[in-house]
Design a protein around this motif. Structure first.
Motif, PDB file in Angstrom:
ATOM      1  N   UNK A  74       0.825  -1.210   0.000  1.00  0.00           N
ATOM      2  CA  UNK A  74       0.000   0.000   0.000  1.00  0.00           C
ATOM      3  C   UNK A  74       0.863   1.265   0.000  1.00  0.00           C
ATOM      4  N   UNK A  75       1.967   1.235   0.717  1.00  0.00           N
ATOM      5  CA  UNK A  75       2.874   2.390   0.737  1.00  0.00           C
ATOM      6  C   UNK A  75       3.472   2.637  -0.638  1.00  0.00           C
ATOM      7  N   UNK A  76       3.881   1.567  -1.309  1.00  0.00           N
ATOM      8  CA  UNK A  76       4.443   1.712  -2.662  1.00  0.00           C
ATOM      9  C   UNK A  76       3.397   2.295  -3.608  1.00  0.00           C
ATOM     10  N   UNK A  77       2.171   1.800  -3.527  1.00  0.00           N
ATOM     11  CA  UNK A  77       1.091   2.328  -4.372  1.00  0.00           C
ATOM     12  C   UNK A  77       0.853   3.801  -4.055  1.00  0.00           C
ATOM     13  N   UNK A  78       0.832   4.139  -2.771  1.00  0.00           N
ATOM     14  CA  UNK A  78       0.638   5.535  -2.383  1.00  0.00           C
ATOM     15  C   UNK A  78       1.732   6.439  -2.911  1.00  0.00           C
ATOM     16  N   UNK A  79       2.981   5.996  -2.828  1.00  0.00           N
ATOM     17  CA  UNK A  79       4.090   6.798  -3.348  1.00  0.00           C
ATOM     18  C   UNK A  79       4.016   6.938  -4.867  1.00  0.00           C
ATOM     19  N   UNK A  80       3.624   5.881  -5.533  1.00  0.00           N
ATOM     20  CA  UNK A  80       3.469   5.962  -6.988  1.00  0.00           C
ATOM     21  C   UNK A  80       2.401   6.984  -7.349  1.00  0.00           C
ATOM     22  N   UNK A  81       1.289   6.960  -6.646  1.00  0.00           N
ATOM     23  CA  UNK A  81       0.228   7.944  -6.888  1.00  0.00           C
ATOM     24  C   UNK A  81       0.709   9.358  -6.559  1.00  0.00           C
TER      25      UNK A  81
END
Length: 117
Positions: A74-81
């Motif tokens: 979820x953190x990786x997805x958040x950073x990508x966004x």
């Protein structure tokens, strides 16, 4: 701790966490190389601490992901966004020469996500 992660995934995730954390802390300490472009892009100063907090939270989430994988994902997805939004902000400000910078910060987050799936 890292039982299900390859060495490459651990290193890439650590690099992504360091880069996001460094970028977030740079906002908090008002590093010129970060805040001058934010002002140039028209990002309101009232948002700067929130942006820094989002980056630091992403970095912490990636580290927590070593122990709780879903948090890291979820953190990786958040950073990508987050960094996708940064690219859009840079392009809307017509600062085309600056577009690669958020992409450089996004790349390890993308790699961490791919390597940990």
């Amino acid at each position: 701790m890292f039982a299900e992660m390859s060495t490459t995934a651990v290193v890439v995730t650590a690099v992504a966490a360091f880069m996001a954390g460094f970028s977030g802390v740079s906002i908090f300490v008002r590093a010129k190389f970060v805040v001058e472009p934010l002002a140039e892009y028209g990002v309101p100063r009232a948002m700067w601490n929130w942006l820094g907090a989002a980056k630091v939270a992403g970095a912490v989430g990636l580290v927590v992901g070593f122990y709780v994988p879903v948090i890291g994902t979820l953190a990786a997805i958040g950073l990508i966004l987050y960094f996708t939004g940064a690219v859009i902000t840079v392009l809307r400000a017509r600062a085309y020469g600056h577009a690669p910078f958020p992409l450089v910060y996004m790349a390890p987050a993308v790699a961490a996500l791919v390597l940990t799936w």
